[in-house]
Scaffold this motif. Structure first.
Motif, PDB file in Angstrom:
ATOM      1  N   ILE A 369      11.838   6.259  10.810  1.00  0.00           N
ATOM      2  CA  ILE A 369      10.778   7.085  10.231  1.00  0.00           C
ATOM      3  C   ILE A 369      10.121   6.354   9.067  1.00  0.00           C
ATOM      4  O   ILE A 369       8.878   6.325   8.935  1.00  0.00           O
ATOM      5  CB  ILE A 369      11.351   8.443   9.777  1.00  0.00           C
ATOM      6  N   LEU A 370      10.942   5.738   8.215  1.00  0.00           N
ATOM      7  CA  LEU A 370      10.396   4.963   7.096  1.00  0.00           C
ATOM      8  C   LEU A 370       9.569   3.788   7.610  1.00  0.00           C
ATOM      9  O   LEU A 370       8.509   3.472   7.058  1.00  0.00           O
ATOM     10  CB  LEU A 370      11.531   4.456   6.209  1.00  0.00           C
ATOM     11  N   GLY A 371      10.058   3.142   8.669  1.00  0.00           N
ATOM     12  CA  GLY A 371       9.313   2.030   9.245  1.00  0.00           C
ATOM     13  C   GLY A 371       7.989   2.459   9.835  1.00  0.00           C
ATOM     14  O   GLY A 371       6.965   1.773   9.682  1.00  0.00           O
ATOM     15  N   PHE A 372       7.992   3.625  10.468  1.00  0.00           N
ATOM     16  CA  PHE A 372       6.754   4.125  11.073  1.00  0.00           C
ATOM     17  C   PHE A 372       5.682   4.374  10.013  1.00  0.00           C
ATOM     18  O   PHE A 372       4.550   3.897  10.124  1.00  0.00           O
ATOM     19  CB  PHE A 372       7.041   5.408  11.848  1.00  0.00           C
ATOM     20  N   PHE A 373       6.063   5.124   8.975  1.00  0.00           N
ATOM     21  CA  PHE A 373       5.076   5.436   7.944  1.00  0.00           C
ATOM     22  C   PHE A 373       4.766   4.228   7.069  1.00  0.00           C
ATOM     23  O   PHE A 373       3.662   4.122   6.526  1.00  0.00           O
ATOM     24  CB  PHE A 373       5.565   6.604   7.081  1.00  0.00           C
ATOM     25  N   GLY A 374       5.726   3.308   6.941  1.00  0.00           N
ATOM     26  CA  GLY A 374       5.477   2.092   6.181  1.00  0.00           C
ATOM     27  C   GLY A 374       4.509   1.153   6.877  1.00  0.00           C
ATOM     28  O   GLY A 374       3.791   0.381   6.225  1.00  0.00           O
ATOM     29  N   GLY A 375       4.479   1.207   8.191  1.00  0.00           N
ATOM     30  CA  GLY A 375       3.609   0.303   8.933  1.00  0.00           C
ATOM     31  C   GLY A 375       2.306   0.909   9.383  1.00  0.00           C
ATOM     32  O   GLY A 375       1.402   0.189   9.837  1.00  0.00           O
ATOM     33  N   LEU A 376       2.176   2.236   9.264  1.00  0.00           N
ATOM     34  CA  LEU A 376       1.015   2.917   9.834  1.00  0.00           C
ATOM     35  C   LEU A 376      -0.304   2.470   9.185  1.00  0.00           C
ATOM     36  O   LEU A 376      -1.235   2.029   9.887  1.00  0.00           O
ATOM     37  CB  LEU A 376       1.186   4.433   9.694  1.00  0.00           C
ATOM     38  N   LEU A 377      -0.409   2.558   7.873  1.00  0.00           N
ATOM     39  CA  LEU A 377      -1.672   2.200   7.205  1.00  0.00           C
ATOM     40  C   LEU A 377      -2.006   0.714   7.360  1.00  0.00           C
ATOM     41  O   LEU A 377      -3.152   0.368   7.678  1.00  0.00           O
ATOM     42  CB  LEU A 377      -1.615   2.595   5.733  1.00  0.00           C
ATOM     43  N   PRO A 378      -1.039  -0.204   7.161  1.00  0.00           N
ATOM     44  CA  PRO A 378      -1.354  -1.619   7.389  1.00  0.00           C
ATOM     45  C   PRO A 378      -1.776  -1.897   8.828  1.00  0.00           C
ATOM     46  O   PRO A 378      -2.646  -2.743   9.080  1.00  0.00           O
ATOM     47  CB  PRO A 378      -0.046  -2.338   7.049  1.00  0.00           C
ATOM     48  N   ALA A 379      -1.173  -1.189   9.787  1.00  0.00           N
ATOM     49  CA  ALA A 379      -1.527  -1.402  11.192  1.00  0.00           C
ATOM     50  C   ALA A 379      -2.956  -0.951  11.466  1.00  0.00           C
ATOM     51  O   ALA A 379      -3.717  -1.623  12.184  1.00  0.00           O
ATOM     52  CB  ALA A 379      -0.550  -0.646  12.095  1.00  0.00           C
ATOM     53  N   VAL A 380      -3.321   0.186  10.892  1.00  0.00           N
ATOM     54  CA  VAL A 380      -4.696   0.675  11.069  1.00  0.00           C
ATOM     55  C   VAL A 380      -5.685  -0.303  10.437  1.00  0.00           C
ATOM     56  O   VAL A 380      -6.750  -0.593  11.004  1.00  0.00           O
ATOM     57  CB  VAL A 380      -4.839   2.081  10.442  1.00  0.00           C
ATOM     58  N   ARG A 381      -5.328  -0.815   9.255  1.00  0.00           N
ATOM     59  CA  ARG A 381      -6.210  -1.783   8.606  1.00  0.00           C
ATOM     60  C   ARG A 381      -6.380  -3.034   9.465  1.00  0.00           C
ATOM     61  O   ARG A 381      -7.496  -3.561   9.609  1.00  0.00           O
ATOM     62  CB  ARG A 381      -5.643  -2.169   7.236  1.00  0.00           C
ATOM     63  N   ALA A 382      -5.267  -3.521  10.035  1.00  0.00           N
ATOM     64  CA  ALA A 382      -5.334  -4.727  10.872  1.00  0.00           C
ATOM     65  C   ALA A 382      -6.234  -4.498  12.081  1.00  0.00           C
ATOM     66  O   ALA A 382      -7.014  -5.380  12.478  1.00  0.00           O
ATOM     67  CB  ALA A 382      -3.931  -5.122  11.317  1.00  0.00           C
ATOM     68  N   ALA A 383      -6.119  -3.312  12.681  1.00  0.00           N
ATOM     69  CA  ALA A 383      -6.893  -3.014  13.878  1.00  0.00           C
ATOM     70  C   ALA A 383      -8.387  -2.859  13.578  1.00  0.00           C
ATOM     71  O   ALA A 383      -9.230  -3.038  14.459  1.00  0.00           O
ATOM     72  CB  ALA A 383      -6.360  -1.750  14.543  1.00  0.00           C
ATOM     73  N   ARG A 384      -8.726  -2.566  12.328  1.00  0.00           N
ATOM     74  CA  ARG A 384     -10.122  -2.286  11.976  1.00  0.00           C
ATOM     75  C   ARG A 384     -10.790  -3.443  11.232  1.00  0.00           C
ATOM     76  O   ARG A 384     -11.917  -3.305  10.767  1.00  0.00           O
ATOM     77  CB  ARG A 384     -10.189  -1.020  11.122  1.00  0.00           C
ATOM     78  N   ILE A 385     -10.118  -4.589  11.109  1.00  0.00           N
ATOM     79  CA  ILE A 385     -10.731  -5.729  10.435  1.00  0.00           C
ATOM     80  C   ILE A 385     -11.947  -6.216  11.238  1.00  0.00           C
ATOM     81  O   ILE A 385     -11.823  -6.526  12.422  1.00  0.00           O
ATOM     82  CB  ILE A 385      -9.719  -6.889  10.286  1.00  0.00           C
ATOM     83  N   PRO A 386     -13.137  -6.284  10.634  1.00  0.00           N
ATOM     84  CA  PRO A 386     -14.315  -6.824  11.353  1.00  0.00           C
ATOM     85  C   PRO A 386     -14.064  -8.274  11.768  1.00  0.00           C
ATOM     86  O   PRO A 386     -13.522  -9.063  10.986  1.00  0.00           O
ATOM     87  CB  PRO A 386     -15.441  -6.725  10.320  1.00  0.00           C
ATOM     88  N   ILE A 387     -14.425  -8.610  12.975  1.00  0.00           N
ATOM     89  CA  ILE A 387     -14.148  -9.947  13.493  1.00  0.00           C
ATOM     90  C   ILE A 387     -14.834 -11.013  12.637  1.00  0.00           C
ATOM     91  O   ILE A 387     -14.201 -12.024  12.272  1.00  0.00           O
ATOM     92  CB  ILE A 387     -14.619 -10.063  14.958  1.00  0.00           C
ATOM     93  N   ALA A 388     -16.063 -10.808  12.291  1.00  0.00           N
ATOM     94  CA  ALA A 388     -16.799 -11.815  11.496  1.00  0.00           C
ATOM     95  C   ALA A 388     -16.154 -12.015  10.134  1.00  0.00           C
ATOM     96  O   ALA A 388     -15.999 -13.152   9.674  1.00  0.00           O
ATOM     97  CB  ALA A 388     -18.260 -11.382  11.345  1.00  0.00           C
TER      98      ALA A 388
END
Length: 394
Positions: A369-388
């Motif tokens: 559970i700690l791992g899930f919430f610890g990784g959620l925001l960074p994962a969303v940020r990684a997925a939304r990084i503009p390619i350029a």
């Protein structure tokens, strides 16, 4: 196609963990600390439950004065205890019924570990007590001789309290008592006690012909209802009858409930710190791989694949921390003996920490559970990084 992308990016993310060993270890150790503390505290509650569960079976009963919740608040006269012992449903041997009228007093001893005062149960018993208790056996020395000021000591009490070693003399009140033996009682709460002859204990504590409880072994568990009905309907008695298993479970319910609440509270408080450590670790991992993530996106990898990879890394780190914390708790605490105050009897009860598979699984779930919430925001940020933007990072 999407599944293949997810597996490929995830494997790449996991393989790069050694390059971020320092931050990764910080996250793992933080989560391990949370799991270790939570498992250790839950092992206390489980150890107490195991001790209390071993203290009574369905075919054993305890009789107290009506309205009394514990032996300390109960009182029975000699003639009442004899009526109870003659009641139908009790196991009967060649000489007597399997019923023991008993006294329960609290004496003051020092803890071996700290030297502080502790309330320890001293129980006066009748000969049938040794047959009623599960797994009773003399471990060292001998049993006390009826009519003498002699005491036998439970192995749990012997391990936790000083001044009660075999062969020593214990000063209680104005009398000296000789420690003549040590005993086991199937890992039950009775191993926290000192035992002596009830008829010797009565005058020592000015109890006259009074007792506080009667313990009995019944013909079968099915005999309990009839046994209870007979006694509670007898106008000479004014008693309450309870299965011994229920009595001890009720005794421990409040204490174990508080201990579990403390475990949850500690897990929440410490978990917040571990959660921040996990978030920082995963944000660092994303920042260090921004250009690589953007390249993968430019090659056609989906944002979901990137999100899955970051989340998986966080869960792997968390699970590793959970396993580390659970293993440390098991090696450090499982089987370790301790004593705590039983709030119902206002005396000490000894027990062994019990780190069960269920508790270890609970620790692993908390880590995930700690791992899930610890990784959620960074994962969303990684997925939304503009390619350029990502490709311009160095």
């Amino acid at each position: 196609m999407l599944l293949r992308q997810m597996v490929s990016v995830t494997l790449t993310q996991i393989k790069s963990l050694p390059q971020r060993l320092g931050p990764s270890l910080v996250a793992m150790v933080g989560i391990a600390g949370v799991v270790l503390v939570m498992v250790a505290v839950l092992a206390i509650a489980q150890g107490l439950l195991s001790t209390l569960d071993a203290s009574g079976d369905e075919d054993q009963a305890i009789v107290l004065r009506d309205g009394a919740d514990t032996e300390l608040t109960s009182g029975l006269q000699l003639d009442q205890t004899r009526i109870i012992a003659d009641t139908e449903g009790i196991v009967r041997g060649s000489e007597s019924a399997a019923a023991s009228a008993e006294l329960f007093v609290v004496v003051n001893l020092d803890k071996r570990s700290t030297g502080t005062d502790a309330n320890v149960p001293l129980r006066g018993v009748e000969p049938a007590a040794f047959d009623i208790r599960n797994g009773f056996e003399i471990l060292d020395g001998r049993n006390f001789v009826p009519g003498r000021r002699e005491i036998i000591v439970g192995q749990g009490a012997l391990a936790e309290f000083s001044g009660i070693d075999l062969g020593s003399t214990l000063r209680l009140g104005v009398n000296d008592w000789e420690i003549v033996g040590t005993f086991a009682a199937g890992g039950s709460a009775f191993e926290s006690e000192l035992w002596t002859d009830a008829r010797v204990l009565q005058p020592a504590y000015r109890r006259g012909n009074s007792f506080q409880s009667v313990y009995a072994r019944l013909d079968s568990p099915e005999s309990f209802d009839s046994f209870k009905a007979q006694l509670e309907a007898d106008p000479r008695l004014n008693v309450k009858v309870e299965r011994l298993s229920n009595y001890f479970n009720r005794q421990g319910a409040l204490l174990t409930g508080w201990i579990r609440a403390i475990a949850v509270l500690l897990a929440i408080v410490m978990g917040l710190g571990a959660l921040f450590a996990a978030v920082n670790t995963m944000y660092s991992a994303v920042a260090n791989r921004t250009r690589e993530i953007a390249t993968l996106r430019a090659l056609g990898f989906s944002p979901l694949a990137v999100l899955t990879a970051v989340m998986t890394e966080a869960m792997v780190l968390a699970l590793g921390g959970g396993v580390l914390g659970g293993l440390a708790a098991y090696l450090a605490f499982d089987g370790t003996r301790a004593a705590t105050l039983n709030w119902q009897s206002f005396s000490q009860i000894t027990f062994a920490f019990d780190v069960t598979p269920q508790i270890l699984v609970s620790g692993a779930i908390v880590a995930l559970i700690l791992g899930f919430f610890g990784g959620l925001l960074p994962a969303v940020r990684a997925a939304r990084i503009p390619i350029a933007t990502g490709l311009r990072e160095r």
